[in-house]
Design an enzyme around this catalytic site. Structure first.
Site, PDB file in Angstrom:
ATOM      1  N   PHE A   1       0.835  -1.279   0.003  1.00 15.38           N
ATOM      2  CA  PHE A   1       0.050  -0.017  -0.162  1.00 15.38           C
ATOM      3  C   PHE A   1       0.770   1.239  -0.015  1.00 15.38           C
ATOM      4  O   PHE A   1       0.608   2.033  -0.720  1.00 15.38           O
ATOM      5  CB  PHE A   1      -0.906  -0.291   1.101  1.00 15.38           C
ATOM      6  CG  PHE A   1      -1.537   1.211   1.637  1.00 15.38           C
ATOM      7  CD1 PHE A   1      -2.433   2.056   0.958  1.00 15.38           C
ATOM      8  CD2 PHE A   1      -1.566   1.465   2.857  1.00 15.38           C
ATOM      9  CE1 PHE A   1      -2.949   3.209   1.036  1.00 15.38           C
ATOM     10  CE2 PHE A   1      -2.024   2.830   3.445  1.00 15.38           C
ATOM     11  CZ  PHE A   1      -2.857   3.583   2.391  1.00 15.38           C
TER      12      PHE A   1
ATOM     13  N   LYS B   1      25.079   1.331   5.031  1.00 19.57           N
ATOM     14  CA  LYS B   1      26.447   1.315   5.544  1.00 19.57           C
ATOM     15  C   LYS B   1      27.460   1.618   4.336  1.00 19.57           C
ATOM     16  O   LYS B   1      28.317   2.401   3.985  1.00 19.57           O
ATOM     17  CB  LYS B   1      26.677   0.634   6.389  1.00 19.57           C
ATOM     18  CG  LYS B   1      28.022   0.689   7.136  1.00 19.57           C
ATOM     19  CD  LYS B   1      27.986  -0.713   7.957  1.00 19.57           C
ATOM     20  CE  LYS B   1      29.892  -0.936   8.074  1.00 19.57           C
ATOM     21  NZ  LYS B   1      30.016  -2.267   8.535  1.00 19.57           N
ATOM     22  N   ARG B   2      27.198   0.376   3.466  1.00 18.26           N
ATOM     23  CA  ARG B   2      28.279   0.277   2.458  1.00 18.26           C
ATOM     24  C   ARG B   2      28.105   1.368   1.338  1.00 18.26           C
ATOM     25  O   ARG B   2      29.136   1.842   0.677  1.00 18.26           O
ATOM     26  CB  ARG B   2      27.960  -1.074   1.780  1.00 18.26           C
ATOM     27  CG  ARG B   2      28.375  -2.404   2.661  1.00 18.26           C
ATOM     28  CD  ARG B   2      28.099  -3.577   1.847  1.00 18.26           C
ATOM     29  NE  ARG B   2      28.253  -4.800   2.725  1.00 18.26           N
ATOM     30  CZ  ARG B   2      28.033  -6.042   2.093  1.00 18.26           C
ATOM     31  NH1 ARG B   2      27.941  -6.261   0.849  1.00 18.26           N
ATOM     32  NH2 ARG B   2      28.389  -7.203   2.923  1.00 18.26           N
TER      33      ARG B   2
ATOM     34  N   ASP C   1      10.013  -6.714  -3.333  1.00 17.64           N
ATOM     35  CA  ASP C   1       8.926  -7.204  -2.778  1.00 17.64           C
ATOM     36  C   ASP C   1       8.754  -8.511  -2.907  1.00 17.64           C
ATOM     37  O   ASP C   1       9.246  -8.998  -4.112  1.00 17.64           O
ATOM     38  CB  ASP C   1       7.576  -6.752  -3.401  1.00 17.64           C
ATOM     39  CG  ASP C   1       6.623  -6.610  -2.245  1.00 17.64           C
ATOM     40  OD1 ASP C   1       6.108  -7.754  -1.730  1.00 17.64           O
ATOM     41  OD2 ASP C   1       6.163  -5.545  -1.604  1.00 17.64           O
ATOM     42  N   ASN C   2       8.499  -9.599  -1.932  1.00 15.46           N
ATOM     43  CA  ASN C   2       8.255 -11.033  -2.184  1.00 15.46           C
ATOM     44  C   ASN C   2       7.035 -11.415  -2.442  1.00 15.46           C
ATOM     45  O   ASN C   2       6.665 -12.572  -2.768  1.00 15.46           O
ATOM     46  CB  ASN C   2       8.826 -11.938  -1.060  1.00 15.46           C
ATOM     47  CG  ASN C   2       8.136 -11.635   0.221  1.00 15.46           C
ATOM     48  OD1 ASN C   2       7.265 -10.895   0.314  1.00 15.46           O
ATOM     49  ND2 ASN C   2       8.477 -12.227   1.401  1.00 15.46           N
TER      50      ASN C   2
ATOM     51  N   TYR D   1       4.823  -8.631  15.652  1.00 16.15           N
ATOM     52  CA  TYR D   1       4.970  -7.366  15.111  1.00 16.15           C
ATOM     53  C   TYR D   1       5.573  -6.259  15.850  1.00 16.15           C
ATOM     54  O   TYR D   1       6.367  -5.768  15.386  1.00 16.15           O
ATOM     55  CB  TYR D   1       3.463  -7.153  14.448  1.00 16.15           C
ATOM     56  CG  TYR D   1       3.524  -5.501  13.749  1.00 16.15           C
ATOM     57  CD1 TYR D   1       4.174  -5.707  12.401  1.00 16.15           C
ATOM     58  CD2 TYR D   1       2.914  -4.705  13.969  1.00 16.15           C
ATOM     59  CE1 TYR D   1       4.101  -4.397  11.560  1.00 16.15           C
ATOM     60  CE2 TYR D   1       2.881  -3.592  13.372  1.00 16.15           C
ATOM     61  CZ  TYR D   1       3.621  -3.278  12.260  1.00 16.15           C
ATOM     62  OH  TYR D   1       3.348  -2.045  11.720  1.00 16.15           O
TER      63      TYR D   1
ATOM     64  N   TYR E   1      23.459   0.895  14.301  1.00 13.24           N
ATOM     65  CA  TYR E   1      24.209   1.375  13.169  1.00 13.24           C
ATOM     66  C   TYR E   1      24.339   2.792  13.004  1.00 13.24           C
ATOM     67  O   TYR E   1      25.453   3.257  12.553  1.00 13.24           O
ATOM     68  CB  TYR E   1      23.134   0.972  11.824  1.00 13.24           C
ATOM     69  CG  TYR E   1      23.819  -0.259  11.252  1.00 13.24           C
ATOM     70  CD1 TYR E   1      24.649  -0.700  10.210  1.00 13.24           C
ATOM     71  CD2 TYR E   1      23.357  -1.584  11.880  1.00 13.24           C
ATOM     72  CE1 TYR E   1      24.797  -1.947   9.542  1.00 13.24           C
ATOM     73  CE2 TYR E   1      23.597  -2.828  11.354  1.00 13.24           C
ATOM     74  CZ  TYR E   1      24.490  -3.072  10.288  1.00 13.24           C
ATOM     75  OH  TYR E   1      24.971  -4.082   9.683  1.00 13.24           O
TER      76      TYR E   1
ATOM     77  N   THR F   1      -2.230   4.486   8.633  1.00  9.79           N
ATOM     78  CA  THR F   1      -2.335   5.217   7.483  1.00  9.79           C
ATOM     79  C   THR F   1      -3.530   4.539   6.765  1.00  9.79           C
ATOM     80  O   THR F   1      -3.569   3.141   6.709  1.00  9.79           O
ATOM     81  CB  THR F   1      -1.169   5.099   6.560  1.00  9.79           C
ATOM     82  OG1 THR F   1       0.044   5.811   7.390  1.00  9.79           O
ATOM     83  CG2 THR F   1      -1.298   6.006   5.284  1.00  9.79           C
TER      84      THR F   1
ATOM     85  N   LEU G   1      10.333  -0.600   4.130  1.00 10.80           N
ATOM     86  CA  LEU G   1       8.675  -0.523   4.279  1.00 10.80           C
ATOM     87  C   LEU G   1       8.243  -1.941   4.359  1.00 10.80           C
ATOM     88  O   LEU G   1       7.166  -2.216   4.800  1.00 10.80           O
ATOM     89  CB  LEU G   1       7.917   0.370   3.319  1.00 10.80           C
ATOM     90  CG  LEU G   1       7.795   1.748   3.388  1.00 10.80           C
ATOM     91  CD1 LEU G   1       9.016   2.519   3.496  1.00 10.80           C
ATOM     92  CD2 LEU G   1       6.931   2.240   1.904  1.00 10.80           C
TER      93      LEU G   1
END
Length: 319
Positions: free
Chosen positions: A13, A110-111, A33-34, A150, A164, A180, A78
């Protein structure tokens, strides 16, 4: 050279709407996205010369060596089911994408010396004992229940972001998103707005859990996306957690009546048992977003619901 942006959860979404915004702004977008909860139809028709879609899991280590991710300058992480209906159906996947997937994205940032926005959630506050919820509130979260996969995974994702930032000075920002919605939210998503609007338009019972006295704050998608883009843009937000949500709070029963009225519906409102660990209140303190980002929402709930009802009516083929 056009800015290259990576979005995980791009067929979801928020991800699909964000991709359209960034492409319209002239960016090159790499989307991951899977398709476990995202829908390929959400990203159909995007310009193939500037949009690269990778059907991959954010948890895959291949992300760190794939040439399509080289020179990415910004990352929006996301990926994750956000509806209880979906995240409770795949609890281990939910934990993995918010921990292993988040670590992968942070490592890539980071890389590449890229900027990264991690989308956390208001569920990090659990069933809050402080109201409204400022970012400094540590939450009241149950680790031993159906929502924990979750809530706690998102919280651990925030810990990884902190590490990080402090260990490697990665330019990471965390958005705690509050409810949202828009017509882009799938009508079978299982969240309150999609449920109510779909039920009202079909003439089905509008299902309210508990007495409907629990409150929520609803933020229209354009406001949320503007907040996320400002979060990415502002260097002052590096290493910060910022609430992105609408500070106007509504009892759920009031929302049910509002939707019923806007849909001119004959539906009955019915009452059902509260789900386990359902929060009693939810409202963001957005003073930090105002101060650091210069952001606050502009779309009222009634205005956003009117747009949602019109588009759902078309989507469902209801005159």
């Amino acid at each position: 050279m056009d800015k290259k942006v990576l979005i995980t959860g791009v067929a979801g979404f928020l991800g699909s709407q964000l991709a359209k915004d960034l492409l319209a702004a002239g960016c090159v977008v790499v989307g991951v996205d899977n398709l476990s909860s995202g829908k390929i139809t959400n990203i159909k028709g995007l310009p193939e010369d500037r949009f690269i879609f990778k059907e991959m899991d954010a948890c895959s280590r291949k992300l760190l060596t794939d040439p399509d991710f080289l020179n990415v300058q910004e990352i929006y992480h996301l990926a994750s089911a956000a509806s209880p209906k979906y995240y409770q159906a795949s609890p281990f996947d939910t934990i993995n994408v918010n921990t292993i997937g988040t670590k992968n994205m942070l490592e890539l940032a980071k890389r590449n010396q890229a900027k990264i926005v991690y989308t956390s959630t208001s569920e990090a506050y659990g069933d809050p004992e402080v109201h409204p919820q400022p970012e400094t509130y540590r939450g009241n979260v149950n680790t031993w229940g159906p929502r924990a996969c979750y809530d706690e995974a998102k919280r651990l994702g925030e810990v990884l972001c902190y590490l990080y930032f402090t260990e490697y000075q990665t330019k990471v920002k965390v958005a705690r998103i509050f409810n949202t919605y828009s017509a882009g939210l799938a009508n079978d998503d299982g969240r309150v707005i999609s449920n109510f609007v779909t039920q009202a338009l079909k003439g089905e019972d509008i299902t309210v859990y508990g007495a409907g006295t629990q409150t929520r704050s609803f933020c229209y998608v354009t406001d949320t996306l503007n907040g996320l883009k400002l979060l990415m843009e502002k260097d002052e937000a590096n290493g910060e957690i910022i609430n992105i949500g609408n500070p106007v709070e509504f009892p759920i029963l009031e929302v049910a009546h509002l939707v019923k009225g806007l849909a001119n519906s004959t539906s009955s409102i019915t009452f059902h048992s509260l789900p386990v660990d359902d929060p009693k209140v939810r409202r963001p303190d957005i003073e930090k977003a105002k101060r650091i980002l210069g952001w606050e929402p502009i779309v009222s709930l009634e205005e956003g619901l009117k747009l949602t009802v019109i588009e759902y009516r078309n989507k469902l083929g209801i005159l």
